[in-house]
Write an enzyme that holds these catalytic residues in place. Structure first.
Site, PDB file in Angstrom:
ATOM      1  CG  ASN A  64       0.209  -9.009  -2.726  1.00 18.23           C
ATOM      2  OD1 ASN A  64       0.797  -9.802  -2.009  1.00 18.23           O
ATOM      3  ND2 ASN A  64      -0.155  -7.814  -2.306  1.00 18.23           N
ATOM      4  N   GLY A  65       1.029  -6.134  -4.571  1.00 19.94           N
ATOM      5  CA  GLY A  65       2.219  -5.307  -4.415  1.00 19.94           C
ATOM      6  C   GLY A  65       1.984  -3.910  -4.928  1.00 19.94           C
ATOM      7  CB  CYS A  98       6.697  -6.854   3.690  1.00 19.88           C
ATOM      8  SG  CYS A  98       5.836  -5.766   4.843  1.00 19.88           S
ATOM      9  CE1 TYR A 118      -3.543  -5.535  11.433  1.00 19.41           C
ATOM     10  CE2 TYR A 118      -2.821  -4.771   9.280  1.00 19.41           C
ATOM     11  CZ  TYR A 118      -3.810  -4.887  10.239  1.00 19.41           C
ATOM     12  OH  TYR A 118      -5.051  -4.367  10.013  1.00 19.41           O
ATOM     13  CB  SER A 154      -2.641  -8.703  14.141  1.00 16.20           C
ATOM     14  OG  SER A 154      -3.087  -7.378  14.309  1.00 16.20           O
ATOM     15  CG  ASP A 195      -3.017  -3.112  18.747  1.00 17.28           C
ATOM     16  OD1 ASP A 195      -3.104  -4.086  17.968  1.00 17.28           O
ATOM     17  OD2 ASP A 195      -3.740  -2.105  18.658  1.00 17.28           O
ATOM     18  CB  CYS A 219       5.408   1.008   3.181  1.00 15.81           C
ATOM     19  SG  CYS A 219       5.593  -0.471   2.154  1.00 15.81           S
ATOM     20  CB  CYS A 226      11.557  -4.985   3.301  1.00 13.41           C
ATOM     21  SG  CYS A 226      11.333  -3.200   3.046  1.00 13.41           S
ATOM     22  CB  CYS A 239       7.666   0.928   7.484  1.00 11.18           C
ATOM     23  SG  CYS A 239       7.621  -0.731   8.184  1.00 11.18           S
TER      24      CYS A 239
END
Length: 458
Positions: free
Chosen positions: A109-110, A245, A251, A292, A354, A391, A442, A445
């Protein structure tokens, strides 16, 4: 916001009592929100690795017969959304390869930031790649390093020194199950236990499904090894504080997951409360955009003392809007997926909460759904700051040119999405949504402040 892609999700288990494939299946179903393009499971049975994977959702790819054929005492699984490499069957993980030392299965994952450089170096030494994903690069490097080292865990540790970017890894050899996390801890990875079984997953919600108990997070830079029930932790690369992150809280993660000492639902509620405090508005009801936005809407309504109601009905059997190939189809998918409840919003001043705005097109469509349902006013509140930078660590936030906030002011975005008012969560408030966490986050973004050098990618 329905224009971002989820992360991938990984799950691994060592269980001397077997039934690892079924546990992995249930774990992957719990992590399905992190990737819907493909999934796979690899198991270790009597030192042999068997696997099955395909494009599609977990329930569609696996059935009882397949799972029974996959039983063993170790397993790794993966649900995929592609950030590097296309949506192709050969890119579905776990990736299984055979080399001179035996077999290897890897789930990742990443997103690496030096994939191109590493791949070119490997190709010069004769490597032939079967996929277009950066996971295969990691697997080749580990296999090459294993030839010159005394153990698979030492090979993983050494390879971590040349990998740049985000990677939470599960690596399975004929004898061992290994969990590893990049030195900055961009992506989550935690460990749990169930009796004699040891479990790893991207989120704790996967533990709840199989009745396992959360133990701790894998540390940034750590290599955790299981061999025949015995465990050891290698922390030679553990020198940095986690820079998880922040979008996991906003989200990506499921609301019931426990990440870095915080329940995600509570962090999202705080984001909504901060929004209500920094940007109050006279309104009749608050509604969240599923899924979310729901927790943040609850927090907004609670602080503002405005009724929180269900203003949208969601069709959960429609494909994700962000995978549609063009805007017309994305707009149609939004209408198919979300329907505004006229009986709730008609003649009402609505606060719509949102999680983010990327390009702005989907947000505009959702606002118009409310207006068509009879809403008198629509005030949009976003539980994250404006996206200004791409990102490179596994969240598919596009180039700056595609980010609406990079080209328009908040007031201009308000006009574009046809809202009566618009506000984003401030950076100061963003950094206060997870007060119980001991890690750093992090937020590149939003700020352009990347924890590692990405000048070659900008």
């Amino acid at each position: 916001m329905k224009e971002l892609h989820e992360e991938c999700g990984i799950f691994g288990i060592y269980d001397p009592n077997g039934e690892c494939a079924k546990s992995t299946y249930y774990g992957l179903v719990s992590l399905q929100h992190r990737g819907q393009e493909g999934c796979g499971i690899a198991v270790n049975r009597n030192r042999e690795i068997y696997h099955y994977k395909d494009l599609g959702l977990v329930n569609d790819v696996f059935n009882q017969n397949i799972l029974e054929d996959l039983e063993g005492n170790m397993a790794v699984g993966h649900v995929r959304y592609s950030t590097t490499g296309g949506n192709l069957r050969e890119n579905v993980q776990p990736l299984v390869l055979r080399y001179i030392k035996g077999s290897l299965a890897i789930a990742h994952n990443g997103n690496l930031t030096n994939t191109y450089k590493l791949k070119k170096e490997l190709e010069k030494t004769g490597a032939i790649f079967q996929t277009t994903s950066d996971t295969e690069v990691i697997a080749y490097l580990i296999a090459r390093e294993r030839i010159n080292t005394g153990s698979i865990e030492e090979a993983v540790k050494n390879v971590m020194n040349i990998l740049e970017g985000a990677y939470s890894l599960l690596v399975m050899s004929p004898n061992k199950l290994i969990a590893a996390r990049d030195k900055w801890g961009f992506r989550p990875l935690c460990m749990g236990k169930k009796g004699d079984a040891i479990v790893f997953a991207s989120e704790t919600c996967a533990f709840n499904t199989i009745d396992a108990k959360f133990e701790r997070n894998i540390k940034p830079g750590e290599v955790f090894v299981i061999e025949q029930g015995n465990t050891k932790s290698i922390e030679d690369n553990c020198s940095n504080k986690s820079h998880l992150c922040i979008f996991e809280h906003i989200y990506f993660a499921r609301p019931d997951s426990f990440i870095e000492n915080e329940v995600v639902h509570e962090t999202r509620k705080r984001a909504g409360m901060f929004l209500a405090k920094q940007s109050p508005i006279e309104a009749d009801i608050v509604i969240g955009v599923p899924d979310s936005g729901l927790s943040a809407a609850e927090g907004y309504a609670e602080y503002a003392k405005i009724p929180n109601q269900m203003g949208f009905v969601k069709n959960r059997y429609i494909a994700r809007t962000f995978i549609k190939p063009n805007q017309k189809e994305r707009d149609t998918a939004v209408r198919m997926k979300l329907n505004a409840l006229s009986s709730v919003v008609k003649d009402k001043r609505v606060v719509m909460v949102d999680d983010s705005i990327v390009r702005g097109t989907t947000s505009g469509r959702i606002v118009n759904l409310l207006r068509e349902a009879g809403a008198k006013e629509v005030h949009v509140r976003i539980s994250s700051p404006p996206f200004l930078w791409p990102c490179f660590f596994g969240t598919d936030i596009p180039s700056r040119d595609a980010l609406i906030a990079n080209k328009h002011t908040v007031e201009e975005i308000r006009d574009i999405i046809n809202a009566d008012s618009l506000d984003f969560l401030s950076l100061d408030n963003l950094h206060n949504i997870a007060p119980n966490s001991t890690c750093d986050f992090c937020d590149s973004c939003f700020t352009g402040n990347y924890p590692i050098n990405v000048d070659h990618l900008l």
